[in-house]
Design a protein around this motif. Structure first.
Motif, PDB file in Angstrom:
ATOM      1  N   CYS A 290      51.179  33.570 -73.711  1.00 13.04           N
ATOM      2  CA  CYS A 290      51.388  34.225 -72.422  1.00 13.04           C
ATOM      3  C   CYS A 290      50.575  33.435 -71.401  1.00 13.04           C
TER       4      CYS A 290
ATOM      5  N   ARG B 199      55.471  26.769 -73.631  1.00  6.07           N
ATOM      6  CA  ARG B 199      55.191  27.503 -72.398  1.00  6.07           C
ATOM      7  C   ARG B 199      53.711  27.866 -72.349  1.00  6.07           C
TER       8      ARG B 199
ATOM      9  N   LYS C 132      48.817  33.909 -63.423  1.00  5.93           N
ATOM     10  CA  LYS C 132      49.393  35.117 -64.027  1.00  5.93           C
ATOM     11  C   LYS C 132      49.553  36.240 -63.014  1.00  5.93           C
ATOM     12  N   PRO C 133      50.776  36.718 -62.833  1.00  4.51           N
ATOM     13  CA  PRO C 133      50.974  37.859 -61.936  1.00  4.51           C
ATOM     14  C   PRO C 133      50.598  39.128 -62.686  1.00  4.51           C
TER      15      PRO C 133
ATOM     16  N   GLU D 293      55.137  29.057 -65.232  1.00  2.00           N
ATOM     17  CA  GLU D 293      55.667  29.906 -64.166  1.00  2.00           C
ATOM     18  C   GLU D 293      55.130  29.414 -62.831  1.00  2.00           C
TER      19      GLU D 293
ATOM     20  N   TRP E  39      59.554  28.028 -64.364  1.00  4.56           N
ATOM     21  CA  TRP E  39      60.292  29.284 -64.362  1.00  4.56           C
ATOM     22  C   TRP E  39      59.797  30.213 -63.254  1.00  4.56           C
TER      23      TRP E  39
ATOM     24  N   GLY F 146      59.147  33.934 -62.167  1.00  2.79           N
ATOM     25  CA  GLY F 146      58.831  35.190 -62.846  1.00  2.79           C
ATOM     26  C   GLY F 146      59.590  36.377 -62.261  1.00  2.79           C
ATOM     27  N   ALA F 147      59.612  37.448 -63.053  1.00  3.76           N
ATOM     28  CA  ALA F 147      60.378  38.643 -62.666  1.00  3.76           C
ATOM     29  C   ALA F 147      59.879  39.264 -61.362  1.00  3.76           C
ATOM     30  N   ARG F 148      58.572  39.144 -61.120  1.00  2.42           N
ATOM     31  CA  ARG F 148      58.022  39.732 -59.889  1.00  2.42           C
ATOM     32  C   ARG F 148      58.298  38.865 -58.673  1.00  2.42           C
TER      33      ARG F 148
ATOM     34  N   LYS G 290      63.965  34.217 -64.136  1.00  4.03           N
ATOM     35  CA  LYS G 290      63.900  35.482 -64.876  1.00  4.03           C
ATOM     36  C   LYS G 290      64.594  36.578 -64.077  1.00  4.03           C
TER      37      LYS G 290
ATOM     38  N   ARG H 272      64.487  39.275 -69.376  1.00  5.90           N
ATOM     39  CA  ARG H 272      63.201  39.794 -69.859  1.00  5.90           C
ATOM     40  C   ARG H 272      63.102  41.302 -69.722  1.00  5.90           C
TER      41      ARG H 272
ATOM     42  N   ASP I  12      63.975  36.691 -73.467  1.00  3.60           N
ATOM     43  CA  ASP I  12      62.523  36.770 -73.627  1.00  3.60           C
ATOM     44  C   ASP I  12      62.235  38.106 -74.332  1.00  3.60           C
TER      45      ASP I  12
ATOM     46  N   HIS J  34      58.603  40.027 -73.537  1.00  2.54           N
ATOM     47  CA  HIS J  34      58.377  40.934 -72.404  1.00  2.54           C
ATOM     48  C   HIS J  34      59.297  42.149 -72.453  1.00  2.54           C
TER      49      HIS J  34
ATOM     50  N   GLU K 197      56.599  34.539 -76.748  1.00  5.34           N
ATOM     51  CA  GLU K 197      55.157  34.311 -76.570  1.00  5.34           C
ATOM     52  C   GLU K 197      54.473  34.157 -77.932  1.00  5.34           C
TER      53      GLU K 197
END
Ligand code: PEP
Ligand code: MN
Length: 360
Positions: free
Chosen positions: A26, A50, A55-56, A88, A107, A109-111, A136, A166, A200, A203, A229
């Motif tokens: 991660c 990865r 990190k969000p 990310e 990549w 990220g989802a956020r 994502k 994800r 993924d 997640h 991960e």
């Protein structure tokens, strides 16, 4: 939308093997952790390593990533093992650094996917890049937002694009950390059949015990790859400990997955059938979920009827439901007989539930 820029060819740069696999921690934590994991992954079917550098995190105070120094460690991991790398990126500054350190896959990220302003900034920063960009799904179940982000990168001349499923955040307590809502990526595949789709499972599950079954479902649904991960010491990982697996478990998962290839007509037929059946299985599960939810409401209605001492069967209401459903059924090419027997069965079960509440 012009789909001509979309293809799966870039996957061949990484491996001829099916599925394409991205694995790694991660978060990058220390240089020795990154190198140890890279060395272990070298002996597996993994194509790309990865590691989260920035990190969000949902709450402040959690570990927010080692920052740019992690890019040096990843570069070293690539030198030592030959593995390609993925990180990310969430800002043009991240993109600049990742490109400087020759990261192979960036990549989103989802956020980040949820925010069209940010996505556009990233698309501008990556204009005409020949790096691979993976997008994502957004944290919320919004297909248009996911598609919109992909379109921004296509419009910026990025040709090597893929999507990562994800899961979607949910307030309801379910067995997954993020609800897979498979119908969304299935609709996504229907819209972009030539865009590589990667699962993924880490997640989605939030739980290492579910990685295998989710990965198998993805292969049954014809996904092109997996992002899993993987950590040398998962229980003590600085982020997402519960969902990470060791490189050895990863190899175990990968070696037990049933890989569906299309070879010749019969194979093609079987593959298509498997995909459709996997869809059916998912929808059947949802049917049961929805019916169970309907029964919970029937229970509540039973409670209200009990309180006000009213009879269970309210014929007029039932006739009205039936009429409405018959009409909707017809519009959806379902026969009257079928709707009648389906709703009779549902009504029976509902009466049974109310009866339990009132007299049970
Ligand atoms: C990650 O891959 O570590 C990550 C933060 O993922 P997501 O954007 O899917 O939450
Ligand atoms: Mn994570």
């Amino acid at each position: 939308m012009d789909n001509t820029n979309m293809n799966k060819l870039w996957l061949n740069e990484f491996s001829e093997l099916n599925p394409f696999v991205i694995a790694g921690p991660c978060s990058a934590e220390t240089e020795s952790q990154v190198i140890e994991i890279a060395n272990a992954l070298k002996n597996t079917n993994v194509n790309v390593m990865r590691a989260g550098i920035w990190k969000p995190r949902t709450r402040p105070g959690s570990f927010e990533g080692v920052g740019a120094i992690g890019l040096k460690w990843l570069q070293k991991a690539k030198e030592v093992t030959g593995l390609k790398t993925a990180v990310e990126v969430a800002s043009p500054h991240h993109v600049k650094l990742a490109l400087e350190y020759n990261v192979d896959i960036l990549w989103i990220g989802a956020r980040t996917t949820v925010n069209p302003f940010l996505v556009q900034d990233l698309a501008d920063a990556l204009k005409n890049t020949d790096k691979v960009v993976l997008v994502k799904n957004p944290v919320n179940p919004d297909l248009a937002l996911w598609i919109g982000a992909i379109e921004r990168f296509l419009d910026a001349g990025v040709t090597k694009i893929g999507a990562v499923h994800r899961g979607f955040s949910t307030y309801e307590k379910i067995k997954y950390r993020n609800n897979p809502q498979w119908q969304i990526p299935i609709n996504f595949q229907a819209k972009f059949p030539n865009l590589p789709l990667i699962l993924d499972p880490s997640h989605i599950s939030g739980n290492r015990d579910l990685i295998f079954e989710l990965s198998q479902t993805a292969l049954d649904l014809n996904y092109d790859g997996l992002m899993i991960e993987t950590h040398n010491n998962p229980d003590n990982a600085w982020s997402d400990a519960a969902q990470q697996i060791t490189p050895e478990s990863l190899q175990n998962v990968l070696s037990h997955l049933q890989i569906r290839r299309s070879k010749g007509e019969t194979e093609g037929y079987k593959k298509e059938l498997l995909k459709l059946r996997a869809n059916i299985d998912i929808l059947d599960e949802q049917l049961i979920d929805i019916i169970a939810k309907r029964m919970l409401i029937a229970d509540k209605i039973g409670g209200v009827k009990k309180e006000y001492n009213v009879a269970i069967l309210q014929s007029e209401r039932w006739q009205a439901i039936l009429k409405k459903m018959m009409q909707q059924g017809l519009e959806n090419h379902l026969t009257e007989d079928f709707i009648l027997s389906l709703f009779n069965a549902i009504h029976q079960e509902s009466i049974h539930h109310q009866n339990e509440i009132i007299n049970g």
